[in-house]
Design a protein around this motif. Structure first.
Motif, mmCIF file in Angstrom:
data_model
loop_
_atom_site.group_PDB
_atom_site.id
_atom_site.type_symbol
_atom_site.label_atom_id
_atom_site.label_comp_id
_atom_site.label_asym_id
_atom_site.label_seq_id
_atom_site.Cartn_x
_atom_site.Cartn_y
_atom_site.Cartn_z
ATOM 1 N N SER A 63 45.418 3.282 -4.417
ATOM 2 C CA SER A 63 46.179 2.628 -3.534
ATOM 3 C C SER A 63 47.442 3.392 -3.282
ATOM 4 N N ALA A 66 47.239 6.200 -1.172
ATOM 5 C CA ALA A 66 46.781 6.243 0.389
ATOM 6 C C ALA A 66 48.179 5.557 1.253
ATOM 7 N N TRP A 140 51.529 -1.801 8.278
ATOM 8 C CA TRP A 140 50.411 -0.854 7.847
ATOM 9 C C TRP A 140 49.381 -2.146 7.672
ATOM 10 N N ARG A 142 46.547 -2.286 5.299
ATOM 11 C CA ARG A 142 45.939 -1.667 3.924
ATOM 12 C C ARG A 142 44.416 -1.519 3.982
ATOM 13 N N PRO A 143 44.030 -0.322 3.386
ATOM 14 C CA PRO A 143 42.584 -0.382 3.429
ATOM 15 C C PRO A 143 41.751 -0.919 2.434
ATOM 16 N N PHE A 146 42.786 -1.886 -1.531
ATOM 17 C CA PHE A 146 44.122 -1.601 -1.780
ATOM 18 C C PHE A 146 44.445 -2.736 -3.050
#
Length: 327
Positions: A63, A66, A140, A142-143, A146
């Motif tokens: 994370s 990323a 943003w 977050r993927p 995360f």
């Protein structure tokens, strides 16, 4: 602490996954993590980070990486993780003590660590950069998967404190305990009232102290996102003062930081009002850290009056005099 020979062995194991032929490993620092400078005959240079065991799991480190990729895409100068031959940026190595150690290789970043002799105007640039970082954080997405730690009273100075219990720091007696407990009760109440709405609380660096900056000419680069996590955005300013909260230049540092920040984002009266509580909470967190690191050179360098100076700061904050003239 793992011996140097074992650390070098781990570093060589990690480097086996990269096309860095005849690389030389130079141990730079042993702190929370272990950092090596990696040099190759062609003049290339990298930084290898061996993570402390048992602190971050692989998902947390992934994370962090990323977020670094996303921050770099905005033009911010932050660490650049390097993928190995298999395309992965994280290596997990069997430690000699039986605990696995994660490792990440980064592209080298030029610059020198500033000291307290830094020109206060440099804090203007740091404030500007931090505002850009916060702007990216606020928007943003977050993927999936995360995950990062949250820096809140419970994990900073409370029962789940990740850096140790402040009560166990050297020299903390009953009177000191009463004063700090009183301050923390007030801090907790102020932060509860301040709240965690998304414009005040989100993903931050969380450790933007002088040691985690690299200055080169007019460039300031942010390094060591190892403790990035969820907290109040103004916590990044509190952390910028770490270990030097009583320095006579602090009011100027803060004023310049705020002026730089204001070039990209507004600073509300509520954020200015909560800043002293965040600063004293961070100082108490650092007091806990001195207890778990009492035998290190860094703690020795703080001097025998570190606790006394911390208590003076607590009293100043309780009287409403900490950072009274900034903003």
């Amino acid at each position: 602490m793992t011996d140097h020979a074992s650390l070098h062995h781990l570093a060589r194991q990690a480097l086996a996954a990269y096309p860095l032929h005849d690389a030389r490993c130079h141990l730079l620092s042993i702190s929370e993590n272990v950092i090596f400078r990696i040099d190759t005959p062609d003049g290339a240079r990298h930084a290898l980070r061996l993570h402390r065991p048992g602190y971050h799991d692989r998902a947390e480190i992934s994370s962090e990486l990323a977020w670094l990729d996303a921050l770099r895409a905005t033009g911010l100068e932050v660490p650049h993780p390097v993928a190995g031959l298999d395309g992965a940026c994280i290596r997990t190595l069997p430690g000699p003590d039986g605990q696995p150690r994660h490792a990440v290789l980064f592209a080298w970043m030029e610059g020198t660590e500033p000291t307290t002799d830094i020109d206060p105007v440099a804090f203007n640039r740091l404030g500007h950069i931090t505002a850009r970082l916060h702007a990216q954080s606020r928007t943003w997405v977050r993927p999936a998967g995360f995950t990062r730690k949250a820096w809140i009273p419970a994990t900073m100075t409370g029962p789940r404190a990740l850096w140790g219990q402040w009560q166990a720091a050297p020299g903390v007696n009953a009177a000191a305990c009463d004063l700090i407990t009183h301050c923390l009760e007030r801090i907790d109440a102020e932060l509860a009232a301040y709240g965690t709405p998304p414009h005040r609380f989100g993903l931050i660096h969380a450790d933007l102290r002088l040691a985690n900056l690299l200055v080169s000419g007019s460039h300031t680069r942010l390094i060591d996102f190892d403790d990035c996590g969820l907290s109040w955005f103004m916590q990044d300013l509190a952390a910028a003062l770490s270990f030097h909260e009583e320095h006579p230049q602090v009011p100027r540092w803060v004023d310049h930081w705020l002026a730089g920040y204001a070039t990209c984002a507004q600073v509300s009266a509520a954020e200015l009002n909560i800043l002293p509580a965040l600063v004293i909470q961070r100082r108490i967190q650092l007091l806990a850290w001195t207890g778990t690191h009492r035998h290190t050179r860094q703690v020795s360098s703080l001097g025998p009056d570190w606790l006394a100076r911390t208590l003076d700061l607590c009293r100043a904050w309780d009287r409403g005099q900490l950072l009274r003239d900034v903003g």
